[in-house]
Design an enzyme around this catalytic site. Structure first.
Site, PDB file in Angstrom:
ATOM      1  N   ASP A  33      41.268  63.158  24.128  1.00 49.31           N
ATOM      2  CA  ASP A  33      41.162  61.704  23.938  1.00 49.31           C
ATOM      3  C   ASP A  33      41.631  60.926  25.162  1.00 49.31           C
ATOM      4  O   ASP A  33      41.409  59.716  25.255  1.00 49.31           O
ATOM      5  CB  ASP A  33      42.036  61.253  22.748  1.00 49.31           C
ATOM      6  CG  ASP A  33      41.306  61.340  21.421  1.00 49.31           C
ATOM      7  OD1 ASP A  33      40.084  61.577  21.427  1.00 49.31           O
ATOM      8  OD2 ASP A  33      41.964  61.190  20.378  1.00 49.31           O
ATOM      9  N   ALA A  55      47.641  59.882  12.861  1.00 44.05           N
ATOM     10  CA  ALA A  55      46.946  58.899  12.034  1.00 44.05           C
ATOM     11  C   ALA A  55      45.459  58.781  12.353  1.00 44.05           C
ATOM     12  O   ALA A  55      44.757  58.024  11.708  1.00 44.05           O
ATOM     13  CB  ALA A  55      47.608  57.524  12.212  1.00 44.05           C
ATOM     14  N   GLY A  85      47.434  57.436  19.036  1.00 44.75           N
ATOM     15  CA  GLY A  85      48.668  56.822  19.519  1.00 44.75           C
ATOM     16  C   GLY A  85      49.341  57.624  20.617  1.00 44.75           C
ATOM     17  O   GLY A  85      49.780  57.069  21.627  1.00 44.75           O
ATOM     18  N   GLY A  86      49.430  58.942  20.441  1.00 48.58           N
ATOM     19  CA  GLY A  86      50.055  59.783  21.462  1.00 48.58           C
ATOM     20  C   GLY A  86      49.269  59.780  22.759  1.00 48.58           C
ATOM     21  O   GLY A  86      49.843  59.674  23.855  1.00 48.58           O
ATOM     22  N   SER A  87      47.946  59.869  22.654  1.00 53.10           N
ATOM     23  CA  SER A  87      47.101  59.831  23.855  1.00 53.10           C
ATOM     24  C   SER A  87      47.216  58.485  24.555  1.00 53.10           C
ATOM     25  O   SER A  87      47.238  58.407  25.790  1.00 53.10           O
ATOM     26  CB  SER A  87      45.639  60.097  23.476  1.00 53.10           C
ATOM     27  OG  SER A  87      45.478  61.390  22.950  1.00 53.10           O
ATOM     28  N   LEU A 107      44.464  57.563  15.231  1.00 48.81           N
ATOM     29  CA  LEU A 107      44.385  56.358  16.055  1.00 48.81           C
ATOM     30  C   LEU A 107      44.703  56.617  17.528  1.00 48.81           C
ATOM     31  O   LEU A 107      44.771  55.669  18.319  1.00 48.81           O
ATOM     32  CB  LEU A 107      45.342  55.289  15.505  1.00 48.81           C
ATOM     33  CG  LEU A 107      45.057  54.835  14.069  1.00 48.81           C
ATOM     34  CD1 LEU A 107      46.146  53.874  13.587  1.00 48.81           C
ATOM     35  CD2 LEU A 107      43.683  54.179  13.955  1.00 48.81           C
ATOM     36  N   PRO A 155      51.144  54.287  14.170  1.00 49.14           N
ATOM     37  CA  PRO A 155      51.636  55.464  13.450  1.00 49.14           C
ATOM     38  C   PRO A 155      51.140  56.758  14.089  1.00 49.14           C
ATOM     39  O   PRO A 155      50.059  56.802  14.686  1.00 49.14           O
ATOM     40  CB  PRO A 155      51.069  55.283  12.035  1.00 49.14           C
ATOM     41  CG  PRO A 155      49.926  54.341  12.183  1.00 49.14           C
ATOM     42  CD  PRO A 155      50.242  53.452  13.346  1.00 49.14           C
ATOM     43  N   LYS A 199      43.209  53.432  19.369  1.00 46.91           N
ATOM     44  CA  LYS A 199      41.743  53.455  19.326  1.00 46.91           C
ATOM     45  C   LYS A 199      41.288  53.714  17.899  1.00 46.91           C
ATOM     46  O   LYS A 199      42.027  54.259  17.062  1.00 46.91           O
ATOM     47  CB  LYS A 199      41.180  54.531  20.265  1.00 46.91           C
ATOM     48  CG  LYS A 199      41.581  55.979  19.927  1.00 46.91           C
ATOM     49  CD  LYS A 199      40.713  56.648  18.876  1.00 46.91           C
ATOM     50  CE  LYS A 199      41.193  58.048  18.525  1.00 46.91           C
ATOM     51  NZ  LYS A 199      40.484  58.609  17.351  1.00 46.91           N
TER      52      LYS A 199
END
Length: 286
Positions: free
Chosen positions: A136, A97, A101-103, A99, A94, A10
């Site tokens: 998130d 970051a 990514g983990g969520s 963005l 990444p 996102k």
């Protein structure tokens, strides 16, 4: 059972912080957008236990991962014991970051579990489960273009971001999110994004209007050690972006481009200096 789903990242088209809540969290007001940059999540039912692998390596045992906590919360919500699960993450987005990514990985896991074990579960319930492990998560479960309020869990669907191209560039450092929140709390924000104007621009399908209103209050309090963020913003504008902004608590900067060719050239130019540079597009509701 083996199932696979993409986990789209996102960006924050706009990010404002309204103040500290009585529970110690912050009231946020954001316009969030799913993008095509993504990891891939695979879930396989196994004999027993919960195992998480990423790019061929097992995560060390010890503290429960967000993925395990989310899976446990999912099976508790449907009142059945959790089977043995092996979750494999193929990482592209990444980490640390801005963005999500983990969520996004956890949200993809939850979508897989719903598909396999509770196909009639409403999305609102899946969002609620996600929220138990991260702010998130509800947006990453829902996807698309949303106004996010509260801690990020109060979501209002918005008209989609018009077709455009996104160049994302992450410098070679991370920014501790608590540091930025502390700096916001200790100062007075003077440059808040025009979120109402952005919502109107989305409703009109006006990509120029959206781009003109990109904004992130974290940029106002960015410590000098991280000012390479502003260098990347300037480069994106020089390379033809309609506008650029930092996503989330950074340090990734994204630029909005109207033409694919211009965006591709900008990506190739920035990638010579910043290895973690990507080309992406907006993604509609998941």
């Amino acid at each position: 059972m083996e199932r696979r789903r993409t986990a789209p990242a996102k960006i924050n088209l706009a990010l404002d912080i309204l103040g500290i809540r009585t529970d110690g969290y912050h009231d946020m007001k954001m316009v969030m957008q799913t993008i095509s940059l993504c990891d891939t999540v695979t879930v396989e039912e196994t004999a027993e236990g919960f195992h998480l692998r990423t790019d061929g390596d097992f995560i060390p045992a010890g503290k429960k991962t967000l993925e395990q906590r989310a899976a446990e919360a999912f099976f508790a919500s449907i009142d059945r014991p959790m089977p043995g699960l092996t979750v494999t993450l193929e990482k592209v987005t990444p980490a640390y970051a801005g963005l999500g990514g983990g969520s996004a990985d956890v949200a993809a896991l939850l979508r897989i579990l719903r598909e396999a074990y509770a196909p009639d579960m409403p999305t609102a319930e899946l969002e609620r489960i996600g929220f138990t492990v991260g702010s998130d998560m509800p947006f990453c479960v829902r996807g698309g273009t949303c106004l996010a309020e509260g801690r990020g869990e109060v979501l209002t669907d918005l008209p989609p971001l018009p077709d455009c191209w996104l160049v994302l560039c992450k410098p070679d450092f991370g920014i501790p999110t608590p540091t930025l929140f502390a700096r916001v709390d200790g100062g007075e924000l003077t440059c808040r994004p025009d979120i109402g104007g952005m919502v109107a621009a989305l409703a009109a399908g006006d990509v120029d209007g959206v781009a003109a209103r990109l904004g992130n209050v974290f940029e106002e309090v960015l410590p000098e050690a991280y000012h390479e963020v502003f260098t990347i913003k300037r480069r994106l504008l020089d390379l033809g972006a309609l506008n650029a902004a930092m996503s989330g608590s950074g340090p990734t900067v994204f630029g909005i481009f109207r033409e694919e060719e211009t965006a591709q050239q900008a990506k190739e130019t920035l990638k010579k200096r910043f290895a973690q540079t990507y080309l992406a597009k907006p993604v509609r509701k998941l």
